[in-house]
Each structure stands twice: as C-alpha cells, then as structure tokens.
Design an enzyme around this catalytic site. Structure first.
Site, PDB file in Angstrom:
ATOM      1  CD  GLU A  54     -14.292  10.603 -25.323  1.00  0.00           C
ATOM      2  OE1 GLU A  54     -13.634  11.790 -25.170  1.00  0.00           O
ATOM      3  OE2 GLU A  54     -13.742   9.426 -25.001  1.00  0.00           O
ATOM      4  CB  ALA A 164       3.561  -4.157  15.552  1.00  0.00           C
ATOM      5  CB  ALA A 166       7.132  -4.673  22.367  1.00  0.00           C
ATOM      6  NE  ARG A 186      -3.159  -5.056   0.301  1.00  0.00           N
ATOM      7  CZ  ARG A 186      -2.734  -6.123   0.665  1.00  0.00           C
ATOM      8  NH1 ARG A 186      -2.938  -7.457  -0.012  1.00  0.00           N
ATOM      9  NH2 ARG A 186      -2.040  -6.178   1.705  1.00  0.00           N
ATOM     10  CB  THR A 198       6.850  -4.367   6.186  1.00  0.00           C
ATOM     11  OG1 THR A 198       6.733  -3.382   6.929  1.00  0.00           O
ATOM     12  CG2 THR A 198       5.336  -5.220   5.885  1.00  0.00           C
ATOM     13  CG  ASP A 202       4.247  -8.475   9.050  1.00  0.00           C
ATOM     14  OD1 ASP A 202       4.525  -9.026  10.138  1.00  0.00           O
ATOM     15  OD2 ASP A 202       4.054  -7.151   8.821  1.00  0.00           O
ATOM     16  CD  GLU A 304      -1.407  -2.425   1.929  1.00  0.00           C
ATOM     17  OE1 GLU A 304      -1.446  -3.307   3.198  1.00  0.00           O
ATOM     18  OE2 GLU A 304      -1.979  -2.630   0.942  1.00  0.00           O
ATOM     19  N   GLY A 306       5.886  -0.253   7.489  1.00  0.00           N
ATOM     20  CA  GLY A 306       5.984   0.219   8.806  1.00  0.00           C
ATOM     21  C   GLY A 306       6.502   1.630   9.087  1.00  0.00           C
TER      22      GLY A 306
END
Length: 375
Positions: A54, A164, A166, A186, A198, A202, A304, A306
């Site tokens: 405003e 993923a 195995a 994100r 995770t 990773d 994000e 598993g």
C-alpha cells in the site's frame, strides 16, 4: 463488484506474485490504486522490513490517491511492526474506498485494519478473488491459523514409483528441466527439510542455485537461502557435511544429548535443537518440530527426503501437498519406493489423494496432489 474491479484486483494479484521469492516471512501482497478508472499507483511488498504494498502504491500515486479506490490482496495492517500501519497511510492519503481480497489471518490484524478504515469514513469491501489471494500465501495463512507451516513433499521417481536403485544410486532420476523446477520450489520455501539417511547417503546441499535473474530479481541481487533442517534423531550428521559450509543456516533436530557431537556440529556452523520424541520410538516428534519452525516464522516447508521421513510426515497429517516428478523409465522391483507407510494392510487403509495439477516438465511429468483429509 464490476468486471473492471476484477481486472484491477487481478492486477494486484500479479504484483503480489512478484514477491514470491523475497517477502518471507511476510505475506505476498499487491496493491493497485485506481481513480476515475485509471491506475494512478501500484506496488507490491518486496522484502520483510521494506515498505508494504500500500505504501509503495501511495508513494507512486502522490496526490492522485485522494478519492481513489485501493485494490489490495490482503487486508491493510493496523499495527506497528517493522513498518507503521498501512490502514493509517490509506486514511491519511484520502482514499475513498478499499477493496481487500481477504482478511488478514494474523491475530494482530484480523479485521482491525478494515474496522479502522470504516471508522474513518472509508467504504470497505472484501472477498473479491479471495481464493486466488489465499493461494498466494498458504504458509502464512496456515501458520497464523494453526501454528504450523504449510508442508510440501517433493519426490522424484521412475514410472514404476522407484526413487533409487537397491544400491542407493539415485542421480539422476529426472531431467535437468525437472531439477531446475525443483530449484524454484526451493526458492519459494522458508525451510527445506531432509532426514539423516538422505544426508549420509547423498550429502545434499539443499540450497538455491538459480541466478537472481531466473527468479525475477535484479542482476547481482542476493538470493534468499531457506533454512536447512536435518531430522537426525541420533545426531549422526558429520561436521564435514557439505551443507554446513554453505551460506544460510542449518538446523539439526535430534532427540539425544550428546555434548561432544553437538559441540563439533556447532563449531562447524550448525544449530542443534533437541526435540521431544514420538510415542512409538526415539524419533523426532515432527509435530513438535513443525510447531517450533512456525514459531521461528517459517511459512512453507519443502521436504526432500527418503521414504521414511516422507511417510512419517504424511502419516502424521503434516503434509498439505505432494509434488511428484515422474521420469519416463523403469527401475525394477528391487529399487526403493516412494513412501514407507507401515500399517496399511487393507484397501480401506489407503491414503486418498486429490490430483490438483498434471503437467509436463521437459521429458518428465509433474503431478501435484494433496491428501484428501487436507482438502
């Protein structure tokens, strides 16, 4: 309300959208000032601590604001926060009418702004394009009303629902186009949440890697980095984790008091939060964690992670939206699945979803759904 009124409010909504990646933890708000059918001023809230929509529109309009109609996507504030009340600014400018798409869910406002305008003799209307205005700020609204952030779960899978191999190999399931789309998710989130499994498998960065121009920002403008949250009950995160070296804050939520490990992580730049445990075992109580995130003004959470953490959040009733990227390939029955959902034994136990959107992102499909119980 006339069709012309819808046009001006739609314009205010488009302006508010321009703050999608920058206003957090404040809501995204747009304002259009109209006099004699002509736009005389407009603006949107760009950053927390900066002028509200405003005030930006009033500054552009100057003296032409007197007698104008203000179309604003959220009720003007009536309290002193980082900036003075916008309701007072509209009154001082002499606007004749204010059309607000929705009432501000913030208990400090919650109709007080509209009441102040009426008491000053300004005509007030509400509810124009309310659903569209609410869709701009699902996290701010939920945090104010329920004390919890709006939660999205992002998953990437093959067409046979595998995330993923195995062996744990998962890079890359989806295309570069899909991964760029995730970067925009994100950028719009207040916090990104992952699990210790995770992180250990990773070593993810969980940061926004888009250039400012890709988010509609000026070249060289700083890109806001969401809070990174690792759900790590037993405090297994190594101090050498890559995300601890990145700009922004990393919060590690655990359930154990391990002074030596905690000190090492804090020395590496992390914040460690000891959380209550769940009744069924020594895992982080996600309700308690999400409540704490809301107290820290986290509006929107992007998980994000598993299948264990994603399934736990879903079964805890914390998930508002699922975003699933499906890649056109098959990974076989030995590969890992999307969710770990213990206790589902009969067809009646299924988790019902409502599909909200399906679209193609490069060669992949992106499905947006919500649990039916959240509708």
């Amino acid at each position: 309300m006339t069709d012309e009124g819808h046009v001006f409010m739609a314009r205010a909504l488009r302006l508010a959208e321009r703050g999608r990646y920058t206003t957090d933890p404040n809501p995204r708000v747009g304002c259009v000032l109209v006099r004699d059918g002509t736009v005389v001023g407009e603006g949107w809230h760009q950053r927390a601590g900066g002028p509200h929509a405003e005030r930006v529109a009033l500054a552009e309009a100057g003296g032409r604001a007197r007698g104008a109609v203000a179309f604003v996507t959220l009720e003007p504030c009536a309290h002193h926060g980082r900036t003075p009340p916008c309701a007072d600014a509209l009154i001082a400018a002499g606007v004749a009418r204010v059309v607000a798409a929705m009432v501000d869910p913030n208990p400090r406002v919650a109709g007080r702004g509209l009441k102040r305008l009426r008491e000053a003799g300004i005509a007030v209307e509400g509810g124009l394009l309310e659903a569209q205005a609410a869709a701009l700020n699902p996290g701010f609204i939920k945090r104010q009303r329920e004390g919890l952030p709006f939660c999205r779960v992002k998953l990437a899978a093959s067409l046979d629902g595998r995330t993923a191999m195995a062996s744990g190999e998962s890079r890359w399931i989806t295309s570069e186009a899909a991964r760029a789309d995730v970067q925009r998710l994100r950028a719009g989130a207040s916090a990104i949440v992952t699990g210790s499994g995770t992180l250990l498998a990773d070593d993810p960065s969980l940061n926004v890697r888009l250039a400012p121009e890709a988010l509609g920002l000026a070249p060289g403008e700083a890109v806001r980095q969401p809070l990174r949250v690792v759900v790590d009950s037993q405090l297994r995160t190594p101090p050498t984790a890559g995300l601890l070296d990145l700009p922004g804050v990393t919060l590690i939520a655990c359930t154990v008091e391990e002074p030596a490990r905690r000190a090492a992580l804090e020395a590496a730049g992390a914040e460690v939060l000891v959380c209550p445990t769940r009744r069924e075992g020594p895992r982080v109580d996600l309700h308690a964690l999400f409540g704490e995130l809301a107290r820290r003004e986290v509006n929107e959470v992007l998980i994000e992670a598993g299948p264990t953490l994603a399934g736990a959040a879903l079964q805890a009733g914390l998930v508002d939206e699922l975003i699933l990227y499906l890649a056109p390939h098959l990974m076989g029955d030995a590969a890992r699945g999307l969710f770990r959902l213990p206790g589902l034994e009969r067809m009646a136990d299924r988790v019902a979803l409502e599909i909200l959107d399906v679209r193609r992102i490069g060669p992949d499909l992106r499905l947006t759904a919500r649990p039916s119980s959240r509708g």
